[in-house]
Design a protein around this motif. Structure first.
Motif, PDB file in Angstrom:
ATOM      1  N   CYS A 163       1.145  -1.298   0.627  1.00  0.00           N
ATOM      2  CA  CYS A 163       0.278  -0.175   0.419  1.00  0.00           C
ATOM      3  C   CYS A 163       1.170   1.621  -0.309  1.00  0.00           C
ATOM      4  CB  CYS A 163      -0.775  -0.005   1.261  1.00  0.00           C
ATOM      5  SG  CYS A 163      -2.191  -1.178   1.494  1.00  0.00           S
ATOM      6  N   GLU A 164       1.994   0.893   0.187  1.00  0.00           N
ATOM      7  CA  GLU A 164       2.902   2.237   0.060  1.00  0.00           C
ATOM      8  C   GLU A 164       3.227   2.939  -0.915  1.00  0.00           C
ATOM      9  OE1 GLU A 164       6.651   2.651   2.387  1.00  0.00           O
ATOM     10  OE2 GLU A 164       5.978   0.785   3.330  1.00  0.00           O
ATOM     11  N   GLU A 167      -0.562   6.955  -4.438  1.00  0.00           N
ATOM     12  CA  GLU A 167       0.193   8.405  -4.141  1.00  0.00           C
ATOM     13  C   GLU A 167      -1.498   8.836  -4.290  1.00  0.00           C
ATOM     14  OE1 GLU A 167       2.355   9.283  -7.211  1.00  0.00           O
ATOM     15  OE2 GLU A 167       3.487   7.686  -7.051  1.00  0.00           O
ATOM     16  N   PRO A 168      -1.753  10.062  -3.916  1.00  0.00           N
ATOM     17  CA  PRO A 168      -2.831  11.364  -4.363  1.00  0.00           C
ATOM     18  C   PRO A 168      -2.316  11.172  -5.254  1.00  0.00           C
ATOM     19  CG  PRO A 168      -1.048  12.694  -2.794  1.00  0.00           C
ATOM     20  CD  PRO A 168      -0.357  10.849  -2.583  1.00  0.00           C
ATOM     21  N   ARG A 195      -4.233   6.910  -3.358  1.00  0.00           N
ATOM     22  CA  ARG A 195      -4.626   7.274  -1.788  1.00  0.00           C
ATOM     23  C   ARG A 195      -5.579   8.479  -2.113  1.00  0.00           C
ATOM     24  NH1 ARG A 195      -3.475   4.820   2.756  1.00  0.00           N
ATOM     25  NH2 ARG A 195      -1.851   3.586   1.941  1.00  0.00           N
ATOM     26  N   ASP A 196      -6.599   7.944  -1.366  1.00  0.00           N
ATOM     27  CA  ASP A 196      -7.543   9.875  -1.133  1.00  0.00           C
ATOM     28  C   ASP A 196      -7.320   9.938   0.698  1.00  0.00           C
ATOM     29  OD1 ASP A 196      -9.980  11.864  -0.380  1.00  0.00           O
ATOM     30  OD2 ASP A 196     -10.897  10.279  -1.893  1.00  0.00           O
ATOM     31  N   VAL A 197      -6.358  10.936   0.329  1.00  0.00           N
ATOM     32  CA  VAL A 197      -5.866  11.631   1.618  1.00  0.00           C
ATOM     33  C   VAL A 197      -7.266  12.301   2.220  1.00  0.00           C
ATOM     34  CG1 VAL A 197      -3.667  11.435   0.937  1.00  0.00           C
ATOM     35  CG2 VAL A 197      -4.966  13.491   0.610  1.00  0.00           C
ATOM     36  N   HIS A 198      -7.981  13.142   1.273  1.00  0.00           N
ATOM     37  CA  HIS A 198      -8.860  13.745   1.701  1.00  0.00           C
ATOM     38  C   HIS A 198     -10.389  13.091   2.744  1.00  0.00           C
ATOM     39  CE1 HIS A 198      -7.003  17.155   0.719  1.00  0.00           C
ATOM     40  NE2 HIS A 198      -7.283  16.368  -0.957  1.00  0.00           N
ATOM     41  N   ASP A 201      -7.626   8.230   3.820  1.00  0.00           N
ATOM     42  CA  ASP A 201      -6.316   8.155   2.757  1.00  0.00           C
ATOM     43  C   ASP A 201      -7.245   6.458   2.725  1.00  0.00           C
ATOM     44  OD1 ASP A 201      -4.818   9.286   4.472  1.00  0.00           O
ATOM     45  OD2 ASP A 201      -4.139   9.019   6.339  1.00  0.00           O
ATOM     46  N   THR A 202      -7.963   6.182   2.359  1.00  0.00           N
ATOM     47  CA  THR A 202      -9.131   5.106   1.574  1.00  0.00           C
ATOM     48  C   THR A 202      -7.824   5.321   0.097  1.00  0.00           C
ATOM     49  OG1 THR A 202     -10.490   6.718   0.619  1.00  0.00           O
ATOM     50  CG2 THR A 202     -11.189   4.747   2.631  1.00  0.00           C
TER      51      THR A 202
END
Ligand SMILES: NC(=O)NCCC(=O)O
Length: 418
Positions: A163-164, A167-168, A195-198, A201-202
């Motif tokens: 998962c690392e 990225e957004p 990665r949806d940081v808003h 973090d999904t």
């Protein structure tokens, strides 16, 4: 007779085993089915076989497109397959041709999956930059990369450390491609692990659409998540929530049907109903599972929906540090199998290009006159002969808990013998 059948069956098994011994992923030592046929058939037979396999465009075999010498030199120096074709359309009186040059890139990963993640990513970026520049130097207007291009397709492992790589939307890979999009005045489709940081973090399997000015036009999230073979993607992300967007770009209306979505005809249909002229299918799929389906599904979608399709599959065998099982009682293993490349374009008139290599990185370029889409709609009238109201009614009934399949049984089936 028994004996002969036995021998034939044995021969079949022998042939399969032999194919698997081509460890480089080639087809019996050839880059592609097309090159195998071309090398082994007499020219006039090859021509007829090609007509049957690839169809005709405006009544002729697809024309080859000539590319700059500098690009050809890059492809031989860096050993990536390079092929280029032209789909024509009939001349119209009231519309100018709408020719757009489209590119697809397929590639293997650049370092072993055991290397430091940032090194793996950097090495892929480095390799891709060269091929993207080759596309730019060839005048490509719209370019699509393969599914999850920044990383190994590690979703077979079910390990969360991969998962690392997420990225957004405006992350490192987008910034890298924004520069190249601007430099080459090119629309770039970048399928990544998002990665949806808003939103907590999904994670999502997403294609970012970068405009030819380097701007982000939008994104599309993969609609259908596989649960087949080692494709354990549902361990990582959920079904997309972006519907079936069509992106109106400087060069045409495009949509993205990510990998497994190609098995769903209604998914293809929805992009068509929203007006797509080119639908890209960035994929990651392996031979044993899907190769017989690969040349059929996209081509059928192009025909049924009167648009072009660009199909991309990654290449190579990716081996992971820890073995995993497939839940089928067979021994554990550490690789996904061979990603067979074979990227190609399909056109609404049922013609298609030969495929890129089965085992090497590659850049496939094609000019396409988008007028062909409407010409095929006028010719075959699939949009007019479709019975959407019937399908809609059927689907709305099917979705109800009290749905009963419309089956008419032979009354004699259940009649007791007298
Ligand atoms: N990446 C992906 O969705 N693969 C699923 C297998 C397939 O559709 O061939």
């Amino acid at each position: 007779m028994e004996k002969t059948q036995e021998t034939e069956r044995d021969n079949g098994v022998a042939a399969v085993t032999q194919q698997q011994t081509f460890k480089d992923g080639s087809i019996c030592g050839y880059d592609s089915l097309h090159s195998l046929l071309s090398a082994n058939l007499k020219p006039h037979i090859f021509q007829e076989v090609s007509r049957l396999l690839l169809g005709l465009n405006c009544g002729k075999a697809l024309e080859l497109l000539s590319l700059p010498e500098s690009v050809k030199a890059l492809s031989s120096e860096h050993d990536f397959d390079l092929q280029a074709f032209r789909f024509c359309a009939d001349k119209e009186f009231l519309r100018e041709p709408r020719v757009v040059r489209v590119g697809l890139i397929q590639n293997s990963i650049a370092l072993p999956t055991t290397a430091h993640f940032s090194e793996q990513k950097r090495a892929i970026f480095q390799k891709l930059k060269l091929i993207i520049d080759a596309a730019g130097a060839s005048g490509v207007n719209i370019l699509c990369l393969q599914e999850a291009w920044t990383m190994p397709f590690a979703f077979c492992t079910r390990e969360k450390r991969w998962c690392e790589f997420a990225e957004p939307i405006n992350g490192e890979s987008t910034q890298f491609l924004q520069e190249l999009a601007q430099k080459h005045n090119m629309v770039i489709i970048s399928p990544i692990l998002e990665r949806d940081v808003h939103h907590g973090d999904t994670l999502w399997n997403t294609a970012v659409i970068i405009g030819n000015h380097g701007n982000i036009i939008g994104k599309h999230r993969k609609n259908h998540i596989p649960r087949v073979g080692d494709f354990n993607e549902s361990t990582y992300y959920m079904e997309g929530d972006t519907g079936h967007p069509v992106f109106e770009t400087a060069y045409g209306k495009i949509a993205i049907n990510i990998c497994y979505g190609r098995h769903h005809p209604l998914n293809w249909l929805a992009f068509g109903l929203n007006g797509a002229e080119i639908v890209f299918n960035p994929s990651a799929t392996v031979g044993e599972l899907s190769e017989p389906m690969w040349p059929i599904e996209a081509r059928n979608a192009a025909i049924a929906n009167s648009y072009f399709v660009g199909s991309i599959n990654r290449v190579g065998t990716e081996t992971f540090p820890n073995p995993f099982t497939s839940g089928d009682g067979k021994p554990q293993h550490a690789d996904f199998g061979h990603f067979y490349g074979s990227s190609h374009f399909s056109a609404p008139d049922a013609s298609c290009t030969p495929s890129l290599s089965h085992h090497k990185d590659g850049l496939l370029i094609s000019d396409m006159d988008l007028n062909l889409c409407r010409q095929l709609k006028d010719k075959w009238g699939f949009r007019m002969t479709a019975r959407y109201e019937l399908y809609a009614e059927m689907l709305s009934r099917y979705l109800k808990p009290d749905f009963e399949p419309q089956v008419v049984s032979d009354p004699l089936l259940h009649k007791k013998p007298s």
